[in-house]
Scaffold this active site. Structure first.
Site, PDB file in Angstrom:
ATOM      1  N   SER A  75       0.815  -1.216   0.000  1.00  0.00           N
ATOM      2  CA  SER A  75       0.000   0.000   0.000  1.00  0.00           C
ATOM      3  C   SER A  75       0.846   1.263   0.000  1.00  0.00           C
ATOM      4  O   SER A  75       0.343   2.359   0.229  1.00  0.00           O
ATOM      5  CB  SER A  75      -0.930   0.003   1.224  1.00  0.00           C
ATOM      6  N   LYS A  78       0.730   4.509   2.462  1.00  0.00           N
ATOM      7  CA  LYS A  78      -0.563   4.462   3.149  1.00  0.00           C
ATOM      8  C   LYS A  78      -0.625   3.335   4.175  1.00  0.00           C
ATOM      9  O   LYS A  78      -1.523   3.316   5.008  1.00  0.00           O
ATOM     10  CB  LYS A  78      -1.684   4.284   2.122  1.00  0.00           C
ATOM     11  N   ASP A 191      -3.336 -12.714   9.689  1.00  0.00           N
ATOM     12  CA  ASP A 191      -3.721 -12.119   8.403  1.00  0.00           C
ATOM     13  C   ASP A 191      -3.001 -12.768   7.219  1.00  0.00           C
ATOM     14  O   ASP A 191      -2.394 -12.088   6.392  1.00  0.00           O
ATOM     15  CB  ASP A 191      -3.452 -10.614   8.435  1.00  0.00           C
TER      16      ASP A 191
END
EC number: 2.7.11.1
Length: 507
Positions: A75, A78, A191
């Protein structure tokens, strides 16, 4: 040009600055080195450095002051916790995960978690090689994987999609990684998704070690869309080994479909026997329906609503292993991915080489020794300017140590030469690139290429345009199997020699 920062003793072996280790790892001190336990477990952990603590200054230098150009997080800027590409002083590439401020407020807890992950060593993992706890800074350091993520190759490919056999290999290798972690007492992975699967320099898939630690002490274990989150995590917020299996099922769906589709949607297709509709159209039908059926069934089992109905990691490996056919197993991953593998050997230098350069390109240590003996100390001119007051007894003793080192060097008593040259270096009043160059060769002849590389780098610090320093770095890097870097150093040395011949300092 090569790295030439000053190497103090602590920087040469950047372990914990206070010398302390977590209690459970105290028994892993061997021969003066501080290493994490379990380095030889499963798979081949060879060539991976021991787990250690880095200073913030080390990592700041390695990442060019955490430059935005070095960010490799999917990302970009970000992402809450940025991952940077960096290069250590020994020229090893690394990935540095920089946590947000106060993500782990207690340094001891962060260090203990990091050491727990750092004890793992397996060729199916992008292994954790260090951490940093400096003030409020919390960072993890891992092996750098240069060939992008599974997400990039599956969802954002440019030239070719991943062929079916490679997809099966990815699933199998990641199952092996999870099973190894579970066997070693770390069954929880946070995750797990296609962004956590990385490809190394050979194109082999590896599981990122970063997922073995949460993004913060009290943070969430899943940052992805809730549609991909294990149902029990939504109920109680806890990650279990069965939750990891569920996430592995979502990765299998990615491999089958080439898209990141919600598990509920995929399960509807599976129940409706629409397996062909589930498959990635970019495969153009080039896959085995029998193999695809096995993977679909396994994904369905992994995605069961009830955690107890899901397979464990050994079941995952046992199901996927038979799909690795002998004919496909012999094909290198880099060929399947369509990437160019890193050079196996140094390329031919673009510049003509001197006799020293030729000897270094052949890794002919005997010839290098003869040339350095004949060169004596003529390249040291101008590197030391001592006043009359500095000619003390200490200086005389230091020069005597160098003289004894020279005699041992000529007589090929390299261990004695190292001891004597070290006495000269440790005093520090005079610096000599020749001493560093000679001691570098002694270390090579004593099979210590890491120490040889440090000395060659120090020689460059003292004399930045000295070709010999670059040649010795080239030999040390070649001995460390860092062949591309060795070739780069060889070319830089040749360019410096050419510059000399055009009117630089006499050789």
């Amino acid at each position: 040009m090569g790295c030439c920062q000053s190497l103090c003793p602590d920087e040469q072996n950047p372990l914990r600055k206070d010398g302390a280790q977590p209690p459970q790892l105290a028994q892993t001190h061997r021969g003066g080195a501080t290493t994490a336990a379990g380095l030889d477990n499963g798979g081949d952990g060879g060539g991976i450095p021991s787990f250690s603590e880095f200073s913030f200054a080390d990592l700041k230098a390695a990442t060019n002051n955490f430059s935005s150009d070095n960010i490799v997080s999917e990302s970009g800027e970000k992402a809450p916790n940025l991952v940077y590409k960096g290069r250590l002083q020994n020229r090893r590439w690394i990935a540095v995960k920089k946590f947000t401020k106060m993500a782990w407020p207690h340094p001891k807890q962060f260090a203990e978690e990091a050491w727990g992950v750092g004890k793992l060593r397996h060729n199916r993992l992008a292994n954790l090689i260090g951490y940093c706890c400096d003030g409020d800074e919390r960072l993890l350091v891992a092996e750098f994987m240069p060939n992008d993520t599974l997400a990039k190759h599956l969802f954002h490919w440019e030239n070719q999609t991943i062929e079916w056999a490679m997809r099966l290999r990815v699933g199998y290798y990641i199952a092996e990684a999870l099973d190894y972690c579970s066997t070693e007492g770390l069954p929880l992975y946070h995750d797990l998704n296609a962004y956590r699967v990385l490809f190394d320099e050979d194109g082999d898939p590896r599981l990122s070690c970063f997922g073995l630690m949460k993004n913060s002490r009290d943070g969430k274990s899943y940052s992805t869309n809730l549609a991909y989150t294990p149902p029990e995590y939504l109920r109680n917020g806890r990650v279990t080994p069965e939750s990891v299996t569920y996430s592995f099922g979502t990765v299998l769906l990615d491999l089958l479909s080439g898209k990141h589709i919600p598990p509920s949607h995929a399960l509807d297709m599976i129940r409706g026997k629409n397996i062909i509709q589930l498959m990635d159209s970019h495969l153009e039908g080039k896959f085995s329906t029998e193999e695809a059926t096995v993977v679909v069934e396994l994904a369905s089992q992994c995605l069961q609503y009830e955690p107890r109905e899901r397979p464990n990691t050994k079941d995952l490996v046992a199901t996927l292993a038979p799909l690795q056919t002998k004919s496909e197993a012999s094909v290198a991953s880099c060929i399947m991915l369509g990437i160019k593998k890193q050079e196996e050997a140094p390329s031919t230098p673009q510049k003509p080489l001197s006799s020293l350069g030729e000897a270094c390109s052949r890794l002919d240590l005997t010839a290098i020794h003869q040339i350095l003996v004949m060169a004596h100390y003529r390249d040291d001119e101008g590197t030391n300017e001592l006043s009359f007051q500095e000619w003390t007894q200490q200086i005389k003793d230091m020069l005597d140590a160098r003289k004894r080192g020279d005699q041992a060097f000529r007589e090929k008593d390299f261990k004695t030469a190292i001891d004597c040259y070290s006495q000269f270096v440790d005093v520090g009043t005079m610096v000599s690139p020749t001493v560093f160059g000679r001691r570098s060769l002694c270390y090579l002849l004593c099979d210590q290429p890491d120490a040889a590389l440090r000395d060659a780098m120090q020689a460059q610090c003292v004399y930045p345009d000295w070709p010999t320093a670059f040649y010795m770095q080239s030999v040390a890097l070649a001995k460390l199997n860092m062949n591309t870097d060795a070739a780069d150093m060889m070319n830089e040395a040749a360019q410096l020699e050419e510059k000399r011949q055009r009117g630089g300092k006499g050789s």
